[in-house]
Enzyme design. Structure first.
Site, PDB file in Angstrom:
ATOM      1  N   ARG A  19      -7.645   9.577  16.071  1.00  0.00           N
ATOM      2  CA  ARG A  19      -6.312   9.239  15.621  1.00  0.00           C
ATOM      3  C   ARG A  19      -6.073  10.374  14.573  1.00  0.00           C
ATOM      4  O   ARG A  19      -6.665  10.976  14.197  1.00  0.00           O
ATOM      5  CB  ARG A  19      -6.478   7.965  14.644  1.00  0.00           C
ATOM      6  CG  ARG A  19      -6.647   6.516  15.251  1.00  0.00           C
ATOM      7  CD  ARG A  19      -5.525   6.112  16.166  1.00  0.00           C
ATOM      8  NE  ARG A  19      -5.622   4.876  16.994  1.00  0.00           N
ATOM      9  CZ  ARG A  19      -6.333   4.869  18.001  1.00  0.00           C
ATOM     10  NH1 ARG A  19      -6.800   6.052  18.674  1.00  0.00           N
ATOM     11  NH2 ARG A  19      -6.485   3.707  18.886  1.00  0.00           N
TER      12      ARG A  19
ATOM     13  N   SER B 214       6.431   3.075  13.237  1.00  0.00           N
ATOM     14  CA  SER B 214       4.977   3.296  13.386  1.00  0.00           C
ATOM     15  C   SER B 214       4.701   3.951  14.687  1.00  0.00           C
ATOM     16  O   SER B 214       5.551   3.731  15.546  1.00  0.00           O
ATOM     17  CB  SER B 214       4.364   1.984  13.482  1.00  0.00           C
ATOM     18  OG  SER B 214       2.965   1.894  14.029  1.00  0.00           O
TER      19      SER B 214
ATOM     20  N   LYS C 233       8.758  -3.124  15.645  1.00  0.00           N
ATOM     21  CA  LYS C 233       9.206  -1.773  15.232  1.00  0.00           C
ATOM     22  C   LYS C 233      10.324  -1.409  16.347  1.00  0.00           C
ATOM     23  O   LYS C 233      11.379  -0.517  15.828  1.00  0.00           O
ATOM     24  CB  LYS C 233       7.850  -0.880  15.190  1.00  0.00           C
ATOM     25  CG  LYS C 233       6.918  -1.505  13.951  1.00  0.00           C
ATOM     26  CD  LYS C 233       7.644  -1.211  12.490  1.00  0.00           C
ATOM     27  CE  LYS C 233       6.679  -1.779  11.564  1.00  0.00           C
ATOM     28  NZ  LYS C 233       7.363  -1.897  10.341  1.00  0.00           N
TER      29      LYS C 233
ATOM     30  N   TYR D  59       3.960  -7.139  16.889  1.00  0.00           N
ATOM     31  CA  TYR D  59       4.036  -6.156  15.781  1.00  0.00           C
ATOM     32  C   TYR D  59       4.957  -4.958  16.303  1.00  0.00           C
ATOM     33  O   TYR D  59       5.852  -4.599  15.837  1.00  0.00           O
ATOM     34  CB  TYR D  59       2.882  -5.790  15.122  1.00  0.00           C
ATOM     35  CG  TYR D  59       3.062  -4.661  14.202  1.00  0.00           C
ATOM     36  CD1 TYR D  59       3.781  -4.835  12.925  1.00  0.00           C
ATOM     37  CD2 TYR D  59       2.563  -3.323  14.543  1.00  0.00           C
ATOM     38  CE1 TYR D  59       3.784  -3.784  12.064  1.00  0.00           C
ATOM     39  CE2 TYR D  59       2.715  -2.303  13.668  1.00  0.00           C
ATOM     40  CZ  TYR D  59       3.240  -2.457  12.438  1.00  0.00           C
ATOM     41  OH  TYR D  59       3.514  -1.367  11.540  1.00  0.00           O
TER      42      TYR D  59
ATOM     43  N   TYR E 252       0.937  -1.164   0.219  1.00  0.00           N
ATOM     44  CA  TYR E 252       0.056   0.104   0.053  1.00  0.00           C
ATOM     45  C   TYR E 252       0.850   1.414  -0.093  1.00  0.00           C
ATOM     46  O   TYR E 252       0.852   2.141  -0.867  1.00  0.00           O
ATOM     47  CB  TYR E 252      -0.998  -0.016   1.266  1.00  0.00           C
ATOM     48  CG  TYR E 252      -1.762   1.220   1.580  1.00  0.00           C
ATOM     49  CD1 TYR E 252      -2.425   2.106   0.438  1.00  0.00           C
ATOM     50  CD2 TYR E 252      -1.757   1.709   2.682  1.00  0.00           C
ATOM     51  CE1 TYR E 252      -3.112   2.909   0.958  1.00  0.00           C
ATOM     52  CE2 TYR E 252      -2.678   2.892   3.038  1.00  0.00           C
ATOM     53  CZ  TYR E 252      -3.360   3.470   2.078  1.00  0.00           C
ATOM     54  OH  TYR E 252      -4.002   4.606   2.368  1.00  0.00           O
TER      55      TYR E 252
HETATM   56  P1  NAD Z   1       1.661  -3.878   3.042  1.00  0.00           P
HETATM   57  O1  NAD Z   1       1.208  -5.130   3.682  1.00  0.00           O
HETATM   58  O2  NAD Z   1       0.628  -3.284   1.900  1.00  0.00           O
HETATM   59  O3  NAD Z   1       2.922  -3.782   2.489  1.00  0.00           O
HETATM   60  C1  NAD Z   1       4.220  -4.370   2.823  1.00  0.00           C
HETATM   61  C2  NAD Z   1       4.857  -5.492   1.902  1.00  0.00           C
HETATM   62  O4  NAD Z   1       5.977  -6.012   2.258  1.00  0.00           O
HETATM   63  C3  NAD Z   1       3.886  -6.307   1.327  1.00  0.00           C
HETATM   64  O5  NAD Z   1       3.894  -5.919  -0.384  1.00  0.00           O
HETATM   65  C4  NAD Z   1       4.437  -7.498   1.137  1.00  0.00           C
HETATM   66  O6  NAD Z   1       4.141  -8.421   0.302  1.00  0.00           O
HETATM   67  C5  NAD Z   1       6.057  -7.213   1.526  1.00  0.00           C
HETATM   68  N1  NAD Z   1       6.680  -7.974   2.406  1.00  0.00           N
HETATM   69  C6  NAD Z   1       6.210  -8.600   3.579  1.00  0.00           C
HETATM   70  N2  NAD Z   1       7.388  -9.319   4.262  1.00  0.00           N
HETATM   71  C7  NAD Z   1       8.406  -9.458   3.035  1.00  0.00           C
HETATM   72  C8  NAD Z   1       9.521 -10.054   2.991  1.00  0.00           C
HETATM   73  N3  NAD Z   1       9.790 -10.941   4.060  1.00  0.00           N
HETATM   74  N4  NAD Z   1       9.949  -9.941   1.843  1.00  0.00           N
HETATM   75  C9  NAD Z   1       9.667  -9.093   0.802  1.00  0.00           C
HETATM   76  N5  NAD Z   1       8.444  -8.654   0.898  1.00  0.00           N
HETATM   77  C10 NAD Z   1       7.680  -8.586   2.154  1.00  0.00           C
HETATM   78  O7  NAD Z   1       1.726  -2.598   4.309  1.00  0.00           O
HETATM   79  P2  NAD Z   1       1.896  -1.015   4.180  1.00  0.00           P
HETATM   80  O8  NAD Z   1       0.649  -0.644   5.074  1.00  0.00           O
HETATM   81  O9  NAD Z   1       2.241  -0.698   2.807  1.00  0.00           O
HETATM   82  O10 NAD Z   1       3.136  -0.837   5.329  1.00  0.00           O
HETATM   83  C11 NAD Z   1       4.312  -0.673   4.738  1.00  0.00           C
HETATM   84  C12 NAD Z   1       5.262  -0.383   5.957  1.00  0.00           C
HETATM   85  O11 NAD Z   1       4.715   0.581   6.847  1.00  0.00           O
HETATM   86  C13 NAD Z   1       5.232  -1.830   6.804  1.00  0.00           C
HETATM   87  O12 NAD Z   1       6.657  -2.081   7.536  1.00  0.00           O
HETATM   88  C14 NAD Z   1       4.221  -1.352   8.006  1.00  0.00           C
HETATM   89  O13 NAD Z   1       4.519  -2.050   9.290  1.00  0.00           O
HETATM   90  C15 NAD Z   1       4.523   0.318   8.112  1.00  0.00           C
HETATM   91  N6  NAD Z   1       3.299   0.899   8.725  1.00  0.00           N
HETATM   92  C16 NAD Z   1       2.257   0.654   8.129  1.00  0.00           C
HETATM   93  C17 NAD Z   1       0.980   1.409   8.823  1.00  0.00           C
HETATM   94  C18 NAD Z   1      -0.287   1.233   8.013  1.00  0.00           C
HETATM   95  O14 NAD Z   1      -1.164   1.630   8.789  1.00  0.00           O
HETATM   96  N7  NAD Z   1      -0.390   1.135   6.883  1.00  0.00           N
HETATM   97  C19 NAD Z   1       1.381   2.327   9.895  1.00  0.00           C
HETATM   98  C20 NAD Z   1       2.573   2.211  10.379  1.00  0.00           C
HETATM   99  C21 NAD Z   1       3.526   1.551   9.767  1.00  0.00           C
HETATM  100  N1  UFG Z   2     -11.973   1.125  14.617  1.00  0.00           N
HETATM  101  C1  UFG Z   2     -13.394   0.892  14.620  1.00  0.00           C
HETATM  102  N2  UFG Z   2     -13.814  -0.243  13.984  1.00  0.00           N
HETATM  103  C2  UFG Z   2     -12.840  -1.005  13.241  1.00  0.00           C
HETATM  104  C3  UFG Z   2     -11.838  -0.647  12.839  1.00  0.00           C
HETATM  105  C4  UFG Z   2     -11.198   0.296  13.578  1.00  0.00           C
HETATM  106  O1  UFG Z   2     -13.981   1.598  15.310  1.00  0.00           O
HETATM  107  O2  UFG Z   2     -13.456  -1.936  12.474  1.00  0.00           O
HETATM  108  C5  UFG Z   2     -11.265   2.099  15.460  1.00  0.00           C
HETATM  109  C6  UFG Z   2     -10.283   1.861  16.295  1.00  0.00           C
HETATM  110  O3  UFG Z   2     -10.854   1.293  17.441  1.00  0.00           O
HETATM  111  C7  UFG Z   2      -9.645   3.110  16.374  1.00  0.00           C
HETATM  112  C8  UFG Z   2      -9.445   3.655  14.970  1.00  0.00           C
HETATM  113  O4  UFG Z   2     -10.861   3.077  14.538  1.00  0.00           O
HETATM  114  O5  UFG Z   2      -9.991   4.175  17.386  1.00  0.00           O
HETATM  115  C9  UFG Z   2      -8.472   3.354  14.138  1.00  0.00           C
HETATM  116  O6  UFG Z   2      -8.219   2.000  14.242  1.00  0.00           O
HETATM  117  P1  UFG Z   2      -7.044   1.391  13.064  1.00  0.00           P
HETATM  118  O7  UFG Z   2      -7.153  -0.098  13.267  1.00  0.00           O
HETATM  119  O8  UFG Z   2      -7.517   1.888  11.767  1.00  0.00           O
HETATM  120  O9  UFG Z   2      -5.906   1.902  13.560  1.00  0.00           O
HETATM  121  P2  UFG Z   2      -4.822   1.970  14.653  1.00  0.00           P
HETATM  122  O10 UFG Z   2      -4.537   3.314  15.280  1.00  0.00           O
HETATM  123  O11 UFG Z   2      -5.436   1.210  15.868  1.00  0.00           O
HETATM  124  O12 UFG Z   2      -3.763   1.453  14.321  1.00  0.00           O
HETATM  125  C10 UFG Z   2      -2.979   1.480  13.098  1.00  0.00           C
HETATM  126  C11 UFG Z   2      -2.229   0.286  12.513  1.00  0.00           C
HETATM  127  C12 UFG Z   2      -1.035  -0.035  13.381  1.00  0.00           C
HETATM  128  C13 UFG Z   2      -0.191   1.341  13.379  1.00  0.00           C
HETATM  129  C14 UFG Z   2      -1.023   2.359  14.033  1.00  0.00           C
HETATM  130  C15 UFG Z   2      -0.283   3.870  14.076  1.00  0.00           C
HETATM  131  O13 UFG Z   2      -3.139  -0.815  12.621  1.00  0.00           O
HETATM  132  O14 UFG Z   2      -0.447  -1.043  13.011  1.00  0.00           O
HETATM  133  O15 UFG Z   2      -2.252   2.532  13.324  1.00  0.00           O
HETATM  134  O16 UFG Z   2       0.328   3.792  12.663  1.00  0.00           O
HETATM  135  F1  UFG Z   2       0.957   1.116  14.474  1.00  0.00           F
END
Ligand code: NAD
Ligand code: UFG
Length: 348
Positions: free
Chosen positions: A235, A129, A157, A153, A13
Site C-alpha cells: 500500500r 478514497s 465514494k 463504502y 482522524y
Molecule cells: P473518522 O471516522 O475519524 O472521521 C469522520 C468523522 O465524521 C467522524 O468524526 C464522525 O463522527 C463524523 N461523521 C460521520 N458521519 C457524520 C454525519 N452524518 N454527520 C456529522 N458527522 C459525521 O474518519 P477519517 O479517517 O478521518 O476519514 C475522513 C474521511 O476520509 C472519510 O470520508 C473517509 O471515508 C475518508 N477516507 C479515509 C481514509 C482512511 O483510511 N482513514 C482513506 C480514504 C478516505
Molecule cells: N492488514 C493485515 N492485517 C490487519 C489489517 C490489515 O495484514 O489486521 C493488511 C491488509 O491485508 C492490507 C494492508 O494491511 O494488505 C493495509 O490494510 P488496511 O486495512 O490498513 O488498508 P486498505 O488499503 O485495505 O484500506 C484502507 C481503508 C479504505 C481505503 C483504502 C485506501 O480501509 O477505506 O485504505 O485509502 F479506501
C-alpha cells in the site's frame, strides 16, 4: 480577512489534523461533527496546539442530515469553502449494513450540498478514497484509471464523486476538488492528536499500535502469497500531516478561475508491504509485534500506490514524510495515549 471554512467531520482522524493545519495557516474554522466516530477531546487538543489561533475554531455537534441545524450554521457564517470529511468508513461494516452507509454518507452529502447551494457557497473539497480504483490492474494508479466499487463504502465514494461532477455540469459556478487519499497513518508530531478507532481496528497501523501498547496479542497478516517482494500486500502509506497539508493546497487551488470539478490523488507514490511497515514500527517503538500468518482478506487488492504527478504539478503539493517518520509519530501518539482519547475502562 481570514478565509472562513466549514469542516465536516473535523473531530475525526484526518479532520482534526487538517483543522490544526488550517488554524495555523490563519483560516477561521467551523467544525460540524456528530461525534459518532470521534471525541470532542480531539478538538480541545487541536485548540491548545493552535495557540493563539485556537480562538478561530468553533464546533457544532450536529449531524449532517439535520438540515435545519445545518441551515442555521450557514445563516450565521458566510463560508468561503467547505471541506467535507464526514462519513462512515469501515469497509466490512458497510458490507453488513449497506443502508446505514448509503443513508449516512449519501444523505449527509446531499443535504450538505443542498444547503451550500441555497447559501451561495459553491466551493468544496471532498474526501474520496483510493478504494475507487478497486483492484487496479497496474500501478501506480493515475486519476484516469477505471473506477469500481468493491464495497458499499466504496460505492458511496463513487456516487459522491459522480454527484459532484453532475452538480458542476449543471452550474459552472461550482468549484469542486475530489481528493483520493491512499493510506493515511501516523499522527501529529506532538503526540497529542492521532487516530482513535472505536472497537477493534480494521486497518493495519491502528491495530499494530494497539499491540505495541499491550491491548492486543498479535497481528494477523492477511495474505502471504501475493506477487509482492515478501508476499504481503503493498500500500501507499501517507503521513496524516502531509495529507492535511494537501487540503490546504486544494483550498488554494479553488481560487483558480476554471477549476471545475477536478480529482487528485494524495499519496506518496511509494509502495510498502505489511512486513516492511511492521518492521519500521518495531524499529520506531522498540516493541516486538508478534505475527500470525493467515489467508488473504476477501476483497483486498494486491498492490496499490498512487501516481503523484498531477497533485505535484497542479496543487504544488508533495508528501514530505517517509514510513520512518510515520511510525515514529504513530508510536509517539500511542505511547502517550495508549487508550486514545478515552481511558482503559471505556474502550475495548
Ligand atoms: P473518522 O471516522 O475519524 O472521521 C469522520 C468523522 O465524521 C467522524 O468524526 C464522525 O463522527 C463524523 N461523521 C460521520 N458521519 C457524520 C454525519 N452524518 N454527520 C456529522 N458527522 C459525521 O474518519 P477519517 O479517517 O478521518 O476519514 C475522513 C474521511 O476520509 C472519510 O470520508 C473517509 O471515508 C475518508 N477516507 C479515509 C481514509 C482512511 O483510511 N482513514 C482513506 C480514504 C478516505
Ligand atoms: N492488514 C493485515 N492485517 C490487519 C489489517 C490489515 O495484514 O489486521 C493488511 C491488509 O491485508 C492490507 C494492508 O494491511 O494488505 C493495509 O490494510 P488496511 O486495512 O490498513 O488498508 P486498505 O488499503 O485495505 O484500506 C484502507 C481503508 C479504505 C481505503 C483504502 C485506501 O480501509 O477505506 O485504505 O485509502 F479506501
Amino acid at each position: 480577512m481570514a478565509k472562513s471554512i466549514l469542516v465536516t467531520g473535523g473531530a475525526g482522524y484526518i479532520g482534526s489534523h487538517t483543522v490544526l493545519q488550517l488554524l495555523l495557516g490563519g483560516y477561521s474554522i467551523v467544525v460540524v461533527d456528530n461525534l459518532d466516530n470521534s471525541s470532542d477531546i480531539a478538538l480541545k487538543r487541536v485548540k491548545e496546539l493552535a495557540g493563539d489561533f485556537g480562538k478561530n475554531l468553533v464546533f457544532h455537534q450536529v449531524d449532517l442530515r439535520d438540515k435545519p441545524a445545518l441551515e442555521k450554521i450557514f445563516a450565521r457564517t458566510k463560508f468561503d469553502a467547505v471541506i467535507h470529511f464526514a462519513g462512515l468508513k469501515a469497509v466490512g461494516e458497510s458490507v453488513q449494513k449497506p443502508l446505514l452507509y448509503f443513508n449516512n454518507n449519501l444523505t449527509g452529502t446531499i443535504t450538505l450540498l443542498e444547503v451550500m447551494a441555497s447559501h451561495g457557497c459553491k466551493q468544496l473539497v471532498f474526501s474520496s478514497s483510493a478504494t475507487v480504483y478497486g483492484c487496479p490492474k497496474e500501478v501506480p494508479c493515475t486519476e484516469e484509471f477505471p473506477l469500481s466499487a468493491a464495497s458499499p463504502y466504496g460505492r458511496t465514494k463513487l456516487f459522491i464523486e459522480g454527484i459532484c461532477c453532475d452538480i458542476y455540469r449543471s452550474d459552472s459556478e461550482w468549484k469542486i476538488i475530489l481528493l483520493r487519499y491512499f493510506n493515511p497513518v501516523g499522527a501529529h508530531p506532538s503526540g497529542h492528536i492521532g487516530e482513535d478507532p472505536r472497537g477493534i481496528p480494521n486497518n493495519l497501523m491502528p491495530y499494530v499500535q494497539q499491540i505495541a501498547v499491550g491491548r492486543r496479542p498479535h497481528l494477523t497478516v492477511y495474505g502471504t502469497d501475493y506477487s509482492t517482494k515478501d508476499g504481503t500486500g503493498v500500500r501507499d502509506y501517507i503521513h496524516v500531516v502531509d495529507l492535511a497539508d494537501g487540503h490546504i493546497a486544494a483550498l488554494c487551488k479553488l481560487s483558480d478561475a476554471n477549476i471545475g470539478c477536478e480529482v487528485y490523488n494524495l499519496g506518496t507514490g511509494k509502495g510498502t508491504s505489511v512486513l516492511e511497515m511492521v518492521a519500521a514500527f518495531e524499529k520506531a517503538s522498540r516493541k516486538k509485534i508478534p505475527l500470525v500468518m493467515a489467508a488473504r482478506r476477501p476483497g483486498d487488492a494486491e498492490i496499490v500506490y498512487a501516481a503523484t504527478e498531477k497533485a505535484e504539478r497542479e496543487l504544488n503539493w508533495k508528501a514530505k514524510y517517509g514510513i520512518d517518520e510515520m511510525c515514529r509519530d504513530q508510536w509517539n501518539w500511542a505511547g502517550k495515549n495508549p487508550y486514545g482519547y478515552g481511558s482503559s475502562d471505556s474502550t475495548n
